[in-house]
Design an enzyme around this catalytic site. Structure first.
Site, PDB file in Angstrom:
ATOM      1  N   ALA A  66       0.841  -1.202   0.000  1.00 39.87           N
ATOM      2  CA  ALA A  66       0.000   0.000   0.000  1.00 39.87           C
ATOM      3  C   ALA A  66       0.872   1.247   0.000  1.00 39.87           C
ATOM      4  O   ALA A  66       2.048   1.190   0.326  1.00 39.87           O
ATOM      5  CB  ALA A  66      -0.886  -0.010   1.236  1.00 39.87           C
ATOM      6  N   GLY A 105      -0.578  -5.597  -0.143  1.00 39.89           N
ATOM      7  CA  GLY A 105      -1.565  -5.500  -1.214  1.00 39.89           C
ATOM      8  C   GLY A 105      -1.032  -6.042  -2.534  1.00 39.89           C
ATOM      9  O   GLY A 105      -1.800  -6.544  -3.364  1.00 39.89           O
ATOM     10  N   GLU A 108      -1.678  -9.602  -2.429  1.00 39.83           N
ATOM     11  CA  GLU A 108      -3.115  -9.867  -2.604  1.00 39.83           C
ATOM     12  C   GLU A 108      -3.491  -9.831  -4.081  1.00 39.83           C
ATOM     13  O   GLU A 108      -4.293 -10.638  -4.547  1.00 39.83           O
ATOM     14  CB  GLU A 108      -3.943  -8.836  -1.828  1.00 39.83           C
ATOM     15  CG  GLU A 108      -3.763  -8.969  -0.321  1.00 39.83           C
ATOM     16  CD  GLU A 108      -4.727  -8.099   0.453  1.00 39.83           C
ATOM     17  OE1 GLU A 108      -4.466  -6.894   0.545  1.00 39.83           O
ATOM     18  OE2 GLU A 108      -5.740  -8.622   0.938  1.00 39.83           O
ATOM     19  N   GLU A 128       1.098  -7.357   6.275  1.00 37.42           N
ATOM     20  CA  GLU A 128       0.290  -6.312   6.909  1.00 37.42           C
ATOM     21  C   GLU A 128       0.388  -6.279   8.428  1.00 37.42           C
ATOM     22  O   GLU A 128       0.335  -5.206   9.030  1.00 37.42           O
ATOM     23  CB  GLU A 128      -1.189  -6.475   6.505  1.00 37.42           C
ATOM     24  CG  GLU A 128      -1.508  -6.058   5.072  1.00 37.42           C
ATOM     25  CD  GLU A 128      -1.237  -7.151   4.039  1.00 37.42           C
ATOM     26  OE1 GLU A 128      -0.593  -8.167   4.377  1.00 37.42           O
ATOM     27  OE2 GLU A 128      -1.671  -6.980   2.887  1.00 37.42           O
TER      28      GLU A 128
END
Ligand code: NAD
Length: 701
Positions: A66, A105, A108, A128
């Site tokens: 992120a 992310g 992901e 995270e």
């Protein structure tokens, strides 16, 4: 970045479309990247001439996670779940080409693809929890379907980053490509079948193994709420369908993202990246260091030598005579033996490191060293004598560093004819373990010497914080005020146990009096005696610590200090100490009063932040976040509180200002309000706003 230029571009290779992500430096998932990816995937899915997609982050990259700077701003669509959902829903196969970090992310996104190809440089992980959150775009729910509950708990809760081979072994990537990754991904894409992890069942695992993984993760959680949440969300996947699991994960993610713990960890993450940006260093190139030397092989010198050996340098170790040099080698040997015993290294590693250690008693041995770190006695005469001698033996261009804790760096530098080569490298005990390295700059320190110190810190895996020259630099200067006020609290009525309990409830691993006992009360005692003549008589002075030392209580090493210690090293309160404290109060006519934990915590936090504000205004610290890094990495300040300056702001600077006025009334000189603190409160501003406005022109802060 030009707002008009999308970080996403598409190239065509027959029926295969490559979606290129190019958002320097690490392809963080900022709004432009999310929007560009979403648009690209949707349009390519609708394009009948396209049969397959490849996602590429370019050479050496994928998506590192992120954009943490954006997290402080109001949320801005499209959000990551929408992007990941579009990849998941794409009717054509999507291949992720991981040539670098696919973290958080980024991982992901990779998990939503149908095939994950990595190069040898791939780094994959759902990291995270390191930032106090959990994945929020399906990461837990897809991972658990790929690796099972126990493994998913371990990977997510540790925030583990897997290298290509490890990622392949656990199934996080499907293949490691030897040749050109993108070429291979394009070649394979047309034959790839859709494989939606969302559609797979959660593998049935061994409940005992899953419970053990959860128990282990909770044990290592250190109060991070995200760990329990990750376990809950991963475990729930066994009974919930994918959509419900996704909803559960998202709700937990959103709640955690706003938690004070996550804000503190994000602050520290960004602080680490800021700390190495030093105004005036633009264009400065670190000097080349291929051999190092340490002068003085006591507690610190031995630890520093180990840190340098661990970083791969040959190390010359100079002591006063051969016997002292051999004692130094024995100390270093013992430090390595402890590591062998704990399984951190093996005998072969130990032997390899010791083979690079060259003990000596003659300063002539220093002639070839590129970097010399002095760690002799904390005495100005000793240090200036050493630096004078170094002037005669060190080669031109060698970096001359001192590990002094409190002494005037200018005076040490002035002992040489080359003050531009002199820098403070303030390591913390144990020097081979503690992460903090204060890099102290004197007036004449050359930019390339400072750059060398920062490069050295990186190579040693240390967190550097640049400090200006003053008594105690950034950390010890604040620590001295903190300690003084802890002692005022005791003299005014709190017990050392109560102060320590309040600090431990705040999150410190150990309270300040327990820490003093561990490091030894004699060092601070000697310093107080040294400074007695110059101490401001208007500063309140507590003599309890002096009385302890004068009755032979030097801390743990004498089996007692502020506390008594039993045979197992457990601390207990000691009536003899209570008696000494009562005498000290009586001598000043102090009527003891009671304090709550909250009052103790607020007082000590306020005085730390106040002293920090003084350092900022004086330019001793470049930024408030540097002070936070120093305390978290060098003084055991709880990470989850983000450091004293962050914690003070989280509490509210007006509250801190009110408290500091009371602290001033208690402590007298040296506890007065920092004008910067009063100014910020009056203007309703934060430390970071002030820094932005006052950054030197051309600086890169
Ligand atoms: P120490 O007394 O354990 O070790 C000092 C060593 O220096 C001794 O082995 C001594 O023989 C050697 N020495 C003295 N004069 C010398 C000379 N002229 N040439 C070569 N060797 C000489 O002390 P220490 O605790 O390791 O502290 C060393 C320095 O590190 C001090 O400046 C201290 O302030 C600083 N420091 C200490 C700590 C700590 O926690 N102990 C933390 C940070 C910095």
């Amino acid at each position: 970045m030009d707002a008009q230029v999308s970080p996403i571009t598409i190239t065509r290779h027959g029926a295969v479309a490559v979606v290129h992500i190019d958002h320097a430096p690490v392809n963080a998932l900022s709004r432009g990247v999310r929007q560009g990816l979403l648009d690209a995937v949707r349009s390519l899915d609708a394009d009948v001439s396209v049969s397959a997609l490849v996602l590429s982050g370019g050479p050496g990259r994928f998506i590192a996670g992120a954009d943490l700077k954006e997290m402080a701003l109001p949320p801005d669509a499209p959000f990551l779940p929408e992007v990941v959902g579009a990849i998941d829903a794409c009717t054509k196969p999507v291949v992720a080409a991981l040539d670098g970090a696919a973290l958080g992310g980024g991982c992901e996104i990779a998990l939503a693809c149908d095939l994950r190809l990595g190069s040898a440089k791939a780094l994959v992980g759902l990291t995270e929890t390191r930032l106090g959150i959990i994945p929020g775009a399906g990461g837990t729910q897809r991972l658990v379907r790929l690796v099972g509950v126990a493994q998913a708990i371990a990977l997510v809760c540790e925030g583990r980053v897997l290298k290509a081979g490890e990622a392949l072994a656990v199934g996080l990537i499907d293949a490691v490509v030897e040749g050109d990754l993108l070429t291979e991904a394009i070649a394979r894409a047309p034959a790839v079948a859709k494989r939606r992890l969302a559609a797979l069942p959660v593998p049935v695992g061994d409940p005992a193994e899953e419970a053990a993984a959860a128990a282990k993760a909770l044990k290592g959680a250190r109060g991070v709420p995200a760990i329990a949440e990750a376990i809950r969300v991963i475990t729930a996947s066994k009974d919930a369908d994918f959509a419900s699991g996704l909803a559960l994960e998202r709700a937990a993610f959103l709640a955690l993202r706003e938690s004070p713990e996550a804000k503190a960890l994000r602050h520290l993450f960004l602080a680490e990246r800021e700390a190495v940006k030093v105004p005036g260093l633009e264009g400065a190139k670190a000097r080349s260091v291929s051999s190092a030397a340490v002068i003085g092989a006591g507690t610190m010198g031995a630890g520093i030598a180990v840190a340098l050996l661990d970083a791969g340098y040959p190390v010359i170790l100079v002591e006063r005579d051969d016997e002292a040099a051999q004692a130094g080698v024995a100390r270093i040997d013992a430090l390595y033996s402890r590591q062998v015993k704990s399984g951190r290294i093996d005998e072969a590693h130990k032997a390899e490191r010791l083979a690079r250690l060259l003990p000596a008693s003659d300063y002539a041995a220093l002639a070839d060293a590129d970097l010399i770190v002095e760690a002799a006695f904390e005495d100005m005469g000793v240090k200036t004598d050493i630096f004078r001698r170094l002037d005669g033996v060190a080669k031109q261009g060698a970096v001359l560093a001192t590990n002094t804790s409190y002494l005037d760096l200018e005076a040490i530098a002035a002992a040489t004819s080359r003050p531009e080569d002199v820098v403070g490298l303030h390591f913390f005990a144990p020097a081979n373990i503690m992460k903090l390295l204060e890099v102290v700059k004197a007036t004449h320190t050359a930019p390339d010497v400072l750059a060398t110190a920062l490069a050295l810190a990186k190579r040693m895996g240390k967190q550097p914080v640049v400090a200006g020259n003053c008594d105690g630099f950034i950390g010890n200067r604040i620590y001295a005020v903190y300690r003084r006020h802890a002692e005022y609290l005791v003299e005014d009525g709190a017990s050392p146990e109560q102060v320590d309990a309040a600090l431990e409830a705040f999150g410190f691993a150990m309270g300040i009096f327990a820490v003093s006992d561990m490091s030894g009360l004699d060092i601070a005692y000697a310093m107080r005696k040294r400074r007695a003549a110059t101490r401001d008589p208007a500063e309140r002075y507590v003599s309890i610590a002096d009385m302890l030392v004068e009755t032979g209580r030097l801390g743990r090493k004498t089996n007692g200090g502020w506390y008594a210690y039993d045979a197992n090293g457990n601390r207990t309160s000691d009536p003899a100490v209570t008696q000494i404290i009562a005498e000290a109060r009586a001598a000043k006519g102090i009527q003891p009063r009671s304090f709550t934990h909250e009052q103790i915590q607020l007082r000590l936090l306020a005085v730390m932040a106040n002293e920090g504000a003084k350092e900022l205004a004086e330019g001793i610290a470049l930024r408030a976040s540097d002070i936070d890094l120093a305390f978290v990495n060098g003084y055991g300040f709880p990470r989850l509180k983000g450091g004293p300056m962050h914690a003070a702001e989280a509490l509210g600077l007006p509250t801190i200002l009110t408290e500091i006025k009371a602290a001033h009334a208690t402590g007298g000189a040296g506890s007065d309000t920092a004008p910067l603190l009063a100014q910020l409160v009056a203007e309703g501003r934060a430390f970071a706003d002030w820094q932005k406005a006052s950054a030197p022109k051309g600086g890169n802060t």
